[in-house]
Design an enzyme around this catalytic site. Structure first.
Site, PDB file in Angstrom:
ATOM      1  N   ALA A 241       0.987  -1.210  -0.106  1.00 35.13           N
ATOM      2  CA  ALA A 241       0.084  -0.285   0.307  1.00 35.13           C
ATOM      3  C   ALA A 241       0.892   1.196   0.074  1.00 35.13           C
ATOM      4  CB  ALA A 241      -0.913   0.057   1.207  1.00 35.13           C
TER       5      ALA A 241
ATOM      6  N   GLU B 283      12.086  -5.766  15.700  1.00 33.10           N
ATOM      7  CA  GLU B 283      13.381  -5.228  15.837  1.00 33.10           C
ATOM      8  C   GLU B 283      13.659  -3.978  15.349  1.00 33.10           C
ATOM      9  OE1 GLU B 283      16.612  -5.143  17.016  1.00 33.10           O
ATOM     10  OE2 GLU B 283      16.318  -7.526  16.989  1.00 33.10           O
TER      11      GLU B 283
ATOM     12  N   GLU C  38      11.919  12.170  12.251  1.00 31.84           N
ATOM     13  CA  GLU C  38      10.658  11.729  12.436  1.00 31.84           C
ATOM     14  C   GLU C  38       9.790  12.744  11.563  1.00 31.84           C
ATOM     15  OE1 GLU C  38       9.454   8.887  14.138  1.00 31.84           O
ATOM     16  OE2 GLU C  38      11.760   8.607  13.717  1.00 31.84           O
TER      17      GLU C  38
ATOM     18  N   LYS D  96      11.540   4.092  22.188  1.00 32.34           N
ATOM     19  CA  LYS D  96      12.424   3.010  22.087  1.00 32.34           C
ATOM     20  C   LYS D  96      12.859   2.471  23.484  1.00 32.34           C
ATOM     21  CE  LYS D  96      14.161   4.990  17.547  1.00 32.34           C
ATOM     22  NZ  LYS D  96      15.058   5.793  17.034  1.00 32.34           N
TER      23      LYS D  96
ATOM     24  N   LYS E 130       8.106   2.173  16.564  1.00 33.77           N
ATOM     25  CA  LYS E 130       8.130   2.305  18.076  1.00 33.77           C
ATOM     26  C   LYS E 130       7.301   3.020  18.767  1.00 33.77           C
ATOM     27  CE  LYS E 130      10.475   5.656  15.423  1.00 33.77           C
ATOM     28  NZ  LYS E 130      11.531   6.024  14.614  1.00 33.77           N
TER      29      LYS E 130
ATOM     30  N   GLY F 286      16.486  11.859   5.606  1.00 32.42           N
ATOM     31  CA  GLY F 286      15.362  10.842   5.926  1.00 32.42           C
ATOM     32  C   GLY F 286      15.525  10.290   7.243  1.00 32.42           C
TER      33      GLY F 286
ATOM     34  N   GLY G 292      17.368   1.256  14.697  1.00 28.38           N
ATOM     35  CA  GLY G 292      17.274   0.685  13.377  1.00 28.38           C
ATOM     36  C   GLY G 292      18.094  -0.501  13.157  1.00 28.38           C
TER      37      GLY G 292
HETATM   38  N1  HSE Z   1      13.894   9.591  13.877  1.00 31.89           N
HETATM   39  C1  HSE Z   1      14.874   8.591  14.383  1.00 31.89           C
HETATM   40  C2  HSE Z   1      16.302   8.590  14.406  1.00 31.89           C
HETATM   41  C3  HSE Z   1      14.581   7.215  13.062  1.00 31.89           C
HETATM   42  O1  HSE Z   1      16.696   9.852  14.095  1.00 31.89           O
HETATM   43  O2  HSE Z   1      16.899   7.901  15.013  1.00 31.89           O
HETATM   44  C4  HSE Z   1      14.852   5.751  13.712  1.00 31.89           C
HETATM   45  O3  HSE Z   1      14.024   5.725  14.570  1.00 31.89           O
END
Ligand code: HSE
Length: 427
Positions: free
Chosen positions: A33, A119, A180, A195, A95, A177, A124
């Site tokens: 999607a 995970e 968030e 997290k 998360k 990228g 990451g």
């Molecule tokens: N925004 C998060 C970071 C992305 O900068 O670590 C990974 O969870």
């Protein structure tokens, strides 16, 4: 089919043979999607049915595993619960979803006999869930501390190394990228708190309690604090700390001074690291990319392999979602921040006249606070001097009281800057 979705397609296609050798069968994406079907993508979508309706994916009878990479906890929660109700296994990198709704989602998954693997939700590409949940299963985990937000670490690193301003570095992290959708989640510590909540649950066998996590961001950290900390042999990192004490669990995210000789103090840029102290193994450190398309896809695909391997296993004999058997979770409370114990860095502006430092140290002494180091900078131009004090460990409530009393002195200007300090010793 965003950044991580595209990365997942690429990794699954590129490494299809290795993945099939590991999983015992191939893993194929059949249906995906996306908000905009015609958007240019980082991956080749040939062979995948694309739809703008995510319900069509979770209701597709051919689909055995749903990978949720939408983010947020609205639509994502609905889709994950719908997938579980349809008897599908779920892999998610979300998360916020797990930290806030994991208790509900895992209970539903147990009822339906399906797996929910997450995970990629923490740090990451670092396989930290696997390490804590399985690799350290012999241990009583005593504490863990992590740099678990790449964007925040990138900002603090650039401020220290290049003297860049906050906004410019944040814009770069967004363009790459890493950040968030709402970057305040990164700089205010909410992403790290999601997290940390997950890590604490699998480390200590407690239910997920995101609302009780103490969260302080990095927006008030100045270049000067970074430089003074360095002068005293410390680095400032945005740390998530979870510690088990006899009274309860400390669960806190805040800027933290750590000795520069620690390996974790030298984790820079967008990299993440988690230090875990187990009673048998001692301190262990896990390091790697905490964000980005393929590092996160690495964790998503590892979960796909894990789920694929155990598709036919008896649900009772799978690794429990939160590492401990669901009926054996502990009700150890999360401690209010006033009850945590840590050392402190204090920065204050003091009138440059006799007796001021004596008053400050007396008020600290009255609260039972022992001083580790004092640094006074020469007043520049005016009559106020900057004083930096490092203290030994003390309960936060006592420090709150002492700071209130010191701020009440006529000779002290403005608010005192307080940054918590952790030595992260092996004991
Ligand atoms: N925004 C998060 C970071 C992305 O900068 O670590 C990974 O969870």
């Amino acid at each position: 089919m965003g950044t991580v979705g595209g990365g997942t397609v690429n990794v699954l296609k590129r490494n299809a043979e290795e993945i099939a050798r590991r999983a015992g069968r191939g893993v194929v994406i059949t249906h995906a999607a996306t908000r905009d079907i015609n958007k240019p993508r980082i991956c080749d979508t040939s062979g995948i049915t694309l739809t703008t309706d995510p319900q069509a994916v979770v209701n597709d009878p051919e689909v055995q595993i749903v990978v949720e990479l939408i983010g947020g906890d609205g639509l994502a929660r609905e889709l994950v619960l719908a997938a579980i109700d349809n008897g599908k296994h779920v892999v998610t990198a979300n998360k916020a979803l797990i930290a806030k709704h994991g208790n509900e989602i895992f209970a539903r998954a147990r009822e339906k006999g399906v797996m929910v693997a997450f995970e990629a939700a923490v740090a990451g590409g670092i396989p930290i869930i696997k390490a804590v949940r399985e690799g350290l299963a012999a241990n009583q985990i005593e504490w863990l501390a992590g740099i678990i937000n790449g964007t925040g670490n990138f900002i603090l690193t650039e401020m220290r190394d290049k003297g860049r301003d906050f906004a410019g570095v944040l814009a770069e992290a967004q363009a790459l990228g890493y950040a968030e959708a709402d970057p305040t989640f990164d700089v205010e510590g909410i992403d790290a708190a999601h997290k940390l909540t997950i890590l604490a649950s699998i480390a200590f066998g407690i239910p997920l309690q995101f609302d009780d996590c103490f969260t302080e961001g990095i927006t008030k950290i100045t270049r000067e604090d970074v430089a003074y900390a360095e002068e005293l042999g410390y680095r400032i990192k945005h740390l998530g700390v979870a510690r088990r004490t006899t009274a309860g669990v400390e669960l806190r995210v805040h800027p933290t001074l750590i000795p520069e000789r620690r390996l974790i103090a030298n984790v820079d840029g967008v990299m993440n690291a988690v230090l875990v102290k187990g009673d048998a193994v001692g301190p262990t450190l896990y390091y790697g990319a905490g964000a980005g398309a393929e590092p996160t896809a690495s964790a998503v695909v590892a979960d796909l392999v894990d789920v694929t391997r155990t598709l036919t296993a008896d649900p009772e004999n799978r690794v429990p979602h939160l590492a401990f058997q669901p009926d054996a979770l502990s009700d150890l409370p999360i401690l209010p921040v006033a009850e945590i114990e840590t050392a402190y860095y204090l920065r204050l502006q003091a009138a440059d006249k006799p007796g001021v430092l004596a008053d400050v140290t007396r008020l600290l002494g009255d609260s039972g606070i022992s001083i580790e180091a004092i640094l006074q900078k020469e007043p520049v131009g005016d009559s106020e001097a900057t004083v930096i004090i490092l203290t030994h460990r003390v309960q936060e409530a006592k420090m709150d009281y002492a700071i209130g009393a010191i701020e009440g002195l006529d000779s002290i200007g403005g608010e005192i800057m307080r940054i918590r300090l952790e030595t992260l010793d092996a004991d």
